[in-house]
Design a protein around this motif. Structure first.
Motif, mmCIF file in Angstrom:
data_model
loop_
_atom_site.group_PDB
_atom_site.id
_atom_site.type_symbol
_atom_site.label_atom_id
_atom_site.label_comp_id
_atom_site.label_asym_id
_atom_site.label_seq_id
_atom_site.Cartn_x
_atom_site.Cartn_y
_atom_site.Cartn_z
ATOM 1 N N LEU A 10 -71.179 97.536 -4.428
ATOM 2 C CA LEU A 10 -70.169 98.179 -4.964
ATOM 3 C C LEU A 10 -68.985 97.991 -3.952
ATOM 4 O O LEU A 10 -67.835 97.666 -4.404
ATOM 5 C CB LEU A 10 -70.512 99.540 -5.318
ATOM 6 C CG LEU A 10 -69.244 100.531 -5.948
ATOM 7 C CD1 LEU A 10 -68.841 99.919 -7.099
ATOM 8 C CD2 LEU A 10 -69.843 102.033 -5.967
ATOM 9 N N SER A 11 -69.383 98.277 -2.704
ATOM 10 C CA SER A 11 -68.307 98.286 -1.638
ATOM 11 C C SER A 11 -67.829 96.988 -1.664
ATOM 12 O O SER A 11 -66.499 96.786 -1.372
ATOM 13 C CB SER A 11 -68.712 98.754 -0.394
ATOM 14 O OG SER A 11 -67.942 98.550 0.687
ATOM 15 N N ASP A 12 -68.370 95.950 -1.620
ATOM 16 C CA ASP A 12 -67.989 94.314 -1.657
ATOM 17 C C ASP A 12 -67.044 94.145 -2.452
ATOM 18 O O ASP A 12 -65.904 93.597 -2.538
ATOM 19 C CB ASP A 12 -69.096 93.472 -1.355
ATOM 20 C CG ASP A 12 -68.761 92.198 -1.506
ATOM 21 O OD1 ASP A 12 -68.081 91.777 -0.614
ATOM 22 O OD2 ASP A 12 -69.103 91.335 -2.415
ATOM 23 N N ALA A 13 -67.423 94.526 -3.981
ATOM 24 C CA ALA A 13 -66.651 94.284 -4.921
ATOM 25 C C ALA A 13 -65.390 95.163 -4.972
ATOM 26 O O ALA A 13 -64.282 94.395 -5.414
ATOM 27 C CB ALA A 13 -67.509 94.395 -6.380
ATOM 28 N N VAL A 14 -65.406 96.285 -4.600
ATOM 29 C CA VAL A 14 -64.093 97.233 -4.793
ATOM 30 C C VAL A 14 -63.228 96.464 -3.762
ATOM 31 O O VAL A 14 -61.995 96.254 -3.954
ATOM 32 C CB VAL A 14 -64.679 98.474 -4.354
ATOM 33 C CG1 VAL A 14 -63.293 99.158 -3.761
ATOM 34 C CG2 VAL A 14 -65.213 99.277 -5.347
ATOM 35 N N LEU A 15 -63.852 96.060 -2.670
ATOM 36 C CA LEU A 15 -62.708 95.715 -1.525
ATOM 37 C C LEU A 15 -62.240 94.112 -1.847
ATOM 38 O O LEU A 15 -61.007 93.974 -1.701
ATOM 39 C CB LEU A 15 -63.540 95.217 -0.326
ATOM 40 C CG LEU A 15 -62.845 94.887 1.003
ATOM 41 C CD1 LEU A 15 -61.723 95.844 1.343
ATOM 42 C CD2 LEU A 15 -63.717 94.338 1.981
ATOM 43 N N LYS A 16 -62.928 93.501 -2.620
ATOM 44 C CA LYS A 16 -62.170 92.078 -3.345
ATOM 45 C C LYS A 16 -61.342 92.294 -4.101
ATOM 46 O O LYS A 16 -60.129 91.853 -4.036
ATOM 47 C CB LYS A 16 -63.395 91.211 -3.862
ATOM 48 C CG LYS A 16 -64.324 90.425 -2.881
ATOM 49 C CD LYS A 16 -65.322 89.732 -3.313
ATOM 50 C CE LYS A 16 -65.880 88.714 -2.273
ATOM 51 N NZ LYS A 16 -66.633 89.483 -1.104
ATOM 52 N N VAL A 17 -61.510 93.204 -5.133
ATOM 53 C CA VAL A 17 -60.568 93.467 -6.449
ATOM 54 C C VAL A 17 -59.514 94.045 -5.756
ATOM 55 O O VAL A 17 -58.170 94.142 -6.520
ATOM 56 C CB VAL A 17 -61.066 94.080 -7.353
ATOM 57 C CG1 VAL A 17 -62.171 93.256 -8.114
ATOM 58 C CG2 VAL A 17 -61.602 95.544 -7.237
ATOM 59 N N SER A 18 -59.369 94.983 -4.653
ATOM 60 C CA SER A 18 -58.372 95.680 -4.274
ATOM 61 C C SER A 18 -57.088 94.994 -3.891
ATOM 62 O O SER A 18 -56.242 95.587 -3.708
ATOM 63 C CB SER A 18 -58.986 96.807 -3.196
ATOM 64 O OG SER A 18 -59.227 96.145 -1.870
ATOM 65 N N LYS A 19 -57.376 93.740 -3.268
ATOM 66 C CA LYS A 19 -56.433 92.822 -3.057
ATOM 67 C C LYS A 19 -55.230 93.071 -4.053
ATOM 68 O O LYS A 19 -54.215 92.327 -3.863
ATOM 69 C CB LYS A 19 -56.928 91.644 -2.602
ATOM 70 C CG LYS A 19 -57.974 91.494 -1.472
ATOM 71 C CD LYS A 19 -57.296 92.272 -0.375
ATOM 72 C CE LYS A 19 -58.509 92.432 0.903
ATOM 73 N NZ LYS A 19 -58.232 93.020 2.001
ATOM 74 N N ALA A 20 -55.657 93.011 -5.217
ATOM 75 C CA ALA A 20 -54.835 92.987 -6.564
ATOM 76 C C ALA A 20 -54.147 94.243 -7.059
ATOM 77 O O ALA A 20 -53.277 94.204 -7.819
ATOM 78 C CB ALA A 20 -55.441 92.255 -7.694
ATOM 79 N N LEU A 21 -54.496 95.164 -6.435
ATOM 80 C CA LEU A 21 -53.652 96.524 -6.557
ATOM 81 C C LEU A 21 -52.218 96.644 -6.505
ATOM 82 O O LEU A 21 -51.612 95.977 -5.328
ATOM 83 C CB LEU A 21 -54.394 97.654 -5.622
ATOM 84 C CG LEU A 21 -55.979 97.928 -6.178
ATOM 85 C CD1 LEU A 21 -56.468 98.978 -5.097
ATOM 86 C CD2 LEU A 21 -55.871 98.874 -7.558
#
Length: 366
Positions: A10-21
């Motif tokens: 979950l942490s890895d996925a959240v970190l990856k998608v957060s670059k598009a926030l």
């Protein structure tokens, strides 16, 4: 919505998608991460309407559903749960409940219906190459893109494909980087891809020996690998006719050891860095190039052995622009191709015909 997943995933996925926030948006929901529990997966999506990143992770889905969490807080919180099994549950009153070990917390959420619909289109022209090759190309060009909002076309890299040859070009008005590579492609086409998008793609890649397939539509880019998808808008407009900028011949050619020259330029730049243009001067004579810089701090003068084919020449550059080039090549020797102290200079790795770098000199007195 209710599910259980691994905290590290979950942490890895959240970190990856957060670059598009979205950072600065009039639409608050673009600061959120959409969570979709369906089948055996939890899908996370973030978008600022220019860039969208989606990531799927395995999950034990107890109840399908979706919600949108406040991205900034969710990222920080989930980072602290990497060693836990995490249960996510959307409560009847709307908040997201997060349970881990013997603890729990709640977070506010955005209305799910306000999150934009993301359409994925896998039709269009495409190019395909190894992930390691893609990373190398981007490393060699993206640093030369412009950060100037007044010329948005220069904030991206041109991808031009002609008869199976890919040319990737970036320039900012002072220097230009060009890489050519034979690749698999569906036809002849070109597109200008934002530098931010290219950097995010390289950060997501982790299978260097596998291929990446980039699909291009009229105004967007789509790429998918493993359980990650990325969608980005392309930059509209006509790119600079870069071939018209490249000199066709040179009167002088210098062959020099890359590391020796890089070391000298970096030391000279320490003295020159207080100067607006970071001026480093080259005095080229026979078998020696004298690298020098001066400012109110002091001065540096160093001699570097070279092989010169041509005549003596004195020329100056912004030291940073040269260091940027040397940092992205692995080869031991480079050729510096020159005509005069005011004409563009072209640098190339001696053993690599796929890459060239053009930089404009700085005019100096004396």
């Amino acid at each position: 919505m209710k599910l259980i997943c691994d905290g590290l995933d979950l942490s890895d996925a959240v970190l990856k998608v957060s670059k598009a926030l979205s950072v600065k948006s009039t639409n608050p929901v673009l600061e959120g991460i959409k969570l979709i529990a369906s089948g055996d997966f939890l899908t996370l999506i973030a978008t600022d309407m220019e860039l969208t990143i989606e990531r799927k992770i395995k999950a034990d889905v107890l109840m399908e559903g979706e919600t949108v969490v406040v991205g900034k807080y969710f990222v920080e919180f989930v980072k602290k749960l990497e060693k836990e099994q995490v249960e996510l549950c959307r409560l009847n009153e709307g908040n997201l409940q997060i349970r881990y070990s013997d603890s729990e917390s709640e977070m506010q959420v955005f209305p799910t219906e306000s999150f934009p619909v993301i359409e994925k289109n896998e039709d269009g022209e495409y190019l395909s190459l190894k992930q390691s090759e893609f990373k190398k190309i981007i490393d060699r060009v993206v640093f030369a893109t412009s950060a100037d909002d007044s010329r948005p076309i220069l904030k991206g890299c041109l991808f031009e494909i002609i008869d199976g040859t890919l040319s990737v070009v970036a320039l900012d008005g002072f220097r230009m980087s060009v890489v050519k590579k034979n690749i698999e492609a569906s036809g002849n086409f070109n597109a200008v891809i934002p530098s931010r998008t290219l950097l995010e793609i390289t950060r997501l890649l982790d299978k260097e020996d596998q291929n990446i397939k980039i699909i291009l539509q009229s105004n967007s880019l789509y790429v998918q690998f493993e359980n990650t998808a990325l969608i980005s808008r392309l930059i509209e407009g006509e790119f600079v006719k870069y071939n018209h900028i490249l000199p066709t011949s040179f009167e002088n050619k210098v062959i020099v050891n890359k590391q020796l020259l890089l070391n000298s330029i970096e030391r000279a730049s320490i003295v020159a860095k207080n100067d607006r243009y970071n001026i480093v001067k080259f005095d080229i004579k026979e078998s020696v190039m004298t690298v020098s810089a001066k400012s109110e701090i002091g001065f540096v003068t160093e001699n570097v052995n070279i092989n010169l084919d041509g005549k003596d020449l004195t020329i100056a550059f912004n030291g940073k622009y040269l260091v940027d080039f040397f940092k992205v090549i692995d080869e031991d020797f480079v050729s510096i191709n020159l005509n005069s102290h005011i004409d563009p200079c072209v640098l190339k790795p001696v053993s690599d015909e796929e890459f060239l770098y053009l930089v404009l000199p700085v005019r100096i007195n004396g």
